[in-house]
Design an enzyme around this catalytic site. Structure first.
Site, PDB file in Angstrom:
ATOM      1  CG  HIS A 115      45.191  38.965  43.654  1.00 35.38           C
ATOM      2  ND1 HIS A 115      44.484  37.884  43.198  1.00 35.38           N
ATOM      3  CD2 HIS A 115      44.559  39.381  44.775  1.00 35.38           C
ATOM      4  CE1 HIS A 115      43.463  37.666  44.007  1.00 35.38           C
ATOM      5  NE2 HIS A 115      43.484  38.558  44.979  1.00 35.38           N
ATOM      6  CE  LYS A 153      36.558  49.468  42.940  1.00 35.04           C
ATOM      7  NZ  LYS A 153      35.212  48.942  43.174  1.00 35.04           N
TER       8      LYS A 153
END
Length: 953
Positions: free
Chosen positions: A172, A607
């Site tokens: 990532h 999120k």
């Protein structure tokens, strides 16, 4: 003492390099903080000398003036002082601004190196202070405390049999530094280490200082921003360095620590100690949103991993051969060992003839000559071609040779010679011939499209995606039970969907070539429904990964749903209950030793629902999943998709482990290690050992320690309370992020989200959508968090916490209840302490600078005032709950580090705000060339700020 007899190779004098008060860093027993200050002083002075040489005295004076003004502003803030600093920075041209940014960034990187070194010193100093008792948060301390708390030997033995730790390295995009830069950092660290040797002569110390200044000069002349985006292969190469070095180093040490502690405290359970650490990887296998991870990339990754670990074994065997000079004239060998040599003569006669001629009376060296040759042949072949070639057909064969050698040595008074051999055995049991298990990951909707076309070309269903969920499940179950070959018409499927399907065919081939453990897990990201799992099971069945042979099901693939959003976390238990109730699904799980792995996504849940709701939702999901698995008598392993930043599930790992539901952990832990976290935790093998030692300590304690269990009556009191707090926090977060129409524009203007896409941090895009108009929903969690970190708001890791707690108290809730929760419930304590880490490094004054520079209109100011109010609420809430006077009073080292770094990070914020203002508001006034220069400068500030706050995403 400085050496004045020897001329310097640089353009400035020896006295400049070694001022009379320059720290020698030669006392290994000095206080760690004192030595940290000495190292930072040396690095700063050396950097100043390099800057004087490279850019000139006037530039050095400019950076010093900027630093002094920033420091004074931190100590005594005035509007005038801020305006003066802003004007000073704004008056610099692009080239000079770039030099300033790079100078401060380089200094921050050097401080980071010194602080990482100091962590090791502090660990060692603490261990020396605590001896002969086990050091804090060690494996020995965990086992000793379990004995003191009355845990039985039987309970410990049962835990040891199922103990299973699996760190998974991902690619990532959260490491902003280039590999070349990291290499120079490692060289600097090594040079600082050599200066601690008190035996160095003046000439030797001079040489080290010269080398140190040379490394810093090279760093100054090195591009810190990548010129091109790294490929998945680049990410694999970089990540495997840490895995093959730090991982290889720590495995036998952790095993030895556990065995020693168990033998001392629970001798009857020592037989149950097994290698408990396994490594996984997503590098080269994670397809979710990354079109560059192709079949060829994955196959190359598997081959590369196999080559790396076999080369390590070959090197170890060569070293062991040099040690094993035992003579048959002086000591005997076991019958089993003699028999193994006879087999070697039959299978590899030429190699054995050569070995006996070279070492006629040294049987162990003969054996290792053959072992080395077998490993070399294994390297050149795969599992499928190993039989009959003289290569090992499996790691078990290699282990057999090692273990028969150990037994022979022990039986002939040479047990002291088995230490390194036993270490190698543990490594082989851990790494096999594959190094790490490579997970394959893909997003759920991709499978749906492929299955729809597959069903259509086989004339089973023309509109699969239009069916409701029950209809989809019925259709998929019928297809799974039918045994029909759906791949017979694969040539009629579109190229895009055929690529998805072909992955499953290749997994079958890869397992044959590299071993079943090399690639045995398939993760379905954004799992929403039962059908998402059944689609993958159908594709796996069609590829021969799940088969029925004469009524017996066999499966070589773990199918892992990944629940990421708030709604899916709430429904995870129900979804798995429905899956477990389907006979064909249950058959597949039973074929995988009745173990079901389920992944939870910390990043996207945060999120989606905000910090507090995410943490609470993940906790509840684990409890529900455990209850569901217990009802169906399925063993559960939860895979924690944690990021490095607090807003993505980050924070101290041991704290996070202790905060998990006791029943859902049960000695099994799988978690992601991502981006800059990999470098921080695995860049130095000694730090990796300490990190994994703390993780093991926490898992052992969380699984068995009576003191870690929360009484049911307290849980019944606390859980409804946290449920209320989480909902109120969730509403505050959603109202700002998803229900304020102007918020998206505010975010994309004020933060450097657009520039992050140019940073070339990783091969994967920053958004799931290719649209120019970025939607909050489409932004990946990492750039979402990274953007807020850059402007010092850190919104994902605290927003809504204050509203939740303040609303509860305003409605008559008890502050004492919150304080009791904080003191006695590890989950709530973790939530509060992690939030104050983020709040403590947030800075609304710096954030306000961006707003005033870039979005100083009524809407922008209104949104920022909302953020400021929530920040104030959250700070007050944390201080009231903890009883602290200031944030991070419970973490004075971090508190001090932030305070000392701020004057060096602030100038980078001023430059970045200026650049973003021009790019956002004056785009039409600048040329394409000027725009490109400004974008490069923006990327440099991103790197610098990331170094300063020690976080990306």
């Amino acid at each position: 003492m400085k050496d004045t007899s020897r001329p310097s190779s640089s353009s400035f004098s020896t006295h400049d390099i070694f001022p009379s008060d320059a720290p020698l860093i030669s006392n290994p027993y000095a206080d760690p903080m004192l030595r940290l200050a000495e190292e930072v002083e040396l690095l700063r002075d050396t950097l100043n000398l390099v800057l004087k040489e490279q850019v000139g005295v006037e530039f050095l004076e400019l950076t010093n003036e900027i630093r002094i003004r920033a420091t004074e502003l931190r100590e005594h803030y005035t509007v005038e002082g801020e305006a003066e600093l802003a004007d000073l920075v704004a008056g610099l041209d692009v080239e000079l601004s770039s030099h300033v940014v790079r100078a401060f960034t380089l200094y921050l990187h050097l401080v980071n190196i010194a602080e990482a070194r100091n962590r090791l010193r502090a660990i060692r100093a603490r261990q020396l202070r605590e001896e002969p008792f086990p050091r804090a948060e060690s494996i020995a301390q965990a086992i000793t405390s379990l004995k003191q708390e009355g845990v039985s030997s039987k309970e410990v033995g049962s835990l040891l049999q199922r103990l299973d730790l699996r760190p998974v390295f991902t690619a990532h995009p959260t490491e902003a530094r280039r590999r070349s830069v990291l290499e120079h950092h490692r060289h600097i660290d090594s040079l600082l280490g050599s200066l601690e040797d008190p035996r160095l002569t003046s000439n030797e110390r001079f040489d080290v200082h010269e080398a140190l200044s040379a490394e810093i000069a090279v760093l100054w002349q090195t591009d810190e921003v990548r010129a091109i985006r790294p490929t998945p292969q680049d990410e694999v190469k970089k990540g495997l360095i840490y895995l093959s070095e730090a991982g290889y180093y720590v495995v036998p040490r952790l095993y030895r620590d556990l065995l020693s502690a168990v033998e001392e405290n629970f001798p009857q359970a020592s037989k149950d100690v097994q290698p408990f650490l396994r490594f996984g990887s997503w590098m080269g296998g994670d397809r979710d949103g990354n079109p560059f991870v192709t079949l060829e990339v994955t196959e190359d990754t598997l081959s590369r991993q196999r080559g790396i670990i076999l080369n390590r074994y070959i090197s170890d065997i060569a070293n062991l051969a040099s040690e094993m000079s035992h003579s048959s004239k002086r000591v005997g060998v076991s019958k089993e060992f003699e028999k193994s040599l006879e087999i070697d003569f039959l299978e590899l006669p030429e190699i054995m003839k050569r070995a006996t001629l070279r070492n006629p009376s040294e049987p162990y060296r003969q054996k290792f000559t053959v072992i080395e040759e077998r490993l070399r042949r294994t390297h050149a072949s795969g599992y499928a071609t190993a039989v009959g070639s003289g290569a090992y057909s499996s790691p078990d064969q290699f282990l057999g040779d090692l273990e028969v050698t150990i037994q022979s040595l022990c039986a002939n008074k040479a047990s002291r010679s088995t230490f390194h051999l036993k270490e190698l055995v543990v490594r082989v049991k851990t790494f096999g011939f594959h190094l790490a298990s490579l997970d394959i990951r893909q997003e759920s909707s991709v499978h749906g499209k492929s299955v729809e076309e597959l069903l259509k070309v086989n004339e089973i269903c023309d509109n699969y995606l239009d069916l409701d969920e029950d209809e989809k499940v019925d259709l998929l179950v019928k297809a799974l039970n039918s045994g029909q070959d759906l791949f017979r018409n694969l040539n009629l499927v579109s190229l895009e969907n055929r690529k998805v399907i072909e992955v499953f065919n290749r997994i079958k081939i890869w397992q044959q070539e590299f071993g079943s453990s090399a690639c045995e897990s398939y993760i379905i990201s954004l799992t929403h429904e039962v059908s998402d799992v059944l689609e993958v099971l159908l594709l796996a069945q069609q590829a021969g990964l799940f088969v029925n042979i004469d009524g017996t099901y066999r499966s070589s693939l773990n199918i892992i749903p990944l629940f990421e959003l708030v709604k899916e976390l709430q429904q995870a238990g129900e979804i798995m209950d429905r899956l477990f109730s389907i006979p064909i699904v249950r058959a597949q799980i039973e074929a995988r030793d009745n173990l079901q792995e389920i992944m939870l996504g910390y990043s996207d849940s945060n999120k989606d629902g905000g910090y507090l709701q995410s943490n609470w939702g993940l906790y509840q999901a684990q409890r529900r999943l455990y209850a569901t698995c217990a009802t169906h008598k399925v063993t559960l392993r939860i895979f924690h998709g944690r990021g490095g930043a607090i807003g993505r599930g980050g924070g101290p790992t041991e704290r996070a482990i202790m905060a998990q539901p006791h029943e859902a952990l049960d000695g099994r832990l799988k978690l992601t290690e991502q981006g800059e976290v990999i470098f921080t935790r695995y860049g130095d093998p000694r730090i990796a050992n300490r990190h994994l030692e703390q993780v093991t300590h926490a898992v052992l304690r969380a699984a068995l320690s009576p003191s870690s269990l929360m009484p049911s009556e307290r849980r019944e009191l606390f859980e409804p309370l946290l449920d209320t707090l989480a909902y109120k926090s969730f509403r505050a977060y959603r109202e700002l992020v998803y229900e304020t129409p102007e918020f998206r524009d505010f975010f994309t203007r004020v933060t450097p989200i657009n520039e992050l896409g140019l940073l070339n941090m990783a091969s994967r895009p920053v958004s799931r959508s290719s649209s120019q108009q970025i939607k909050i929903e489409d932004i990946r969690a990492i750039p979402w968090v990274f953007s807020w970190t850059q402007i010092r708001i850190n919104l994902p890791s605290w927003y809504g916490l204050g509203s939740g707690i303040e609303s509860f108290l305003d409605e008559g809730g008890s502050l004492e209840s919150l304080r009791q929760m904080y003191q006695t419930w590890p989950l709530f304590r973790s939530v509060i302490d992690n939030a104050q880490l983020s709040l403590g490094s947030s800075d609304m004054r710096v954030a306000g600078l961006y707003v005033r520079k870039i979005s100083d209109d009524e809407v922008g100011q209104k949104i920022f005032r909302t953020i400021e109010r929530e920040f104030s609420k959250s700070v007050r809430a944390v201080l009231r709950v903890t009883g602290q006077v200031r944030l991070l009073d419970n973490s004075p080292v971090i508190q001090r580090s932030i305070r000392l770094r701020n004057p060096y990070v602030d100038p980078l914020h001023y430059v970045q705000a200026n650049v973003l203002n021009i790019l956002r508001n004056k785009d039409e006034e600048i040329s394409a060339e000027e725009k490109e220069d400004l974008q490069v400068l923006a990327l440099q500030t991103i790197n610098g700020i990331a170094a300063g706050v020690q976080s990306t995403g």
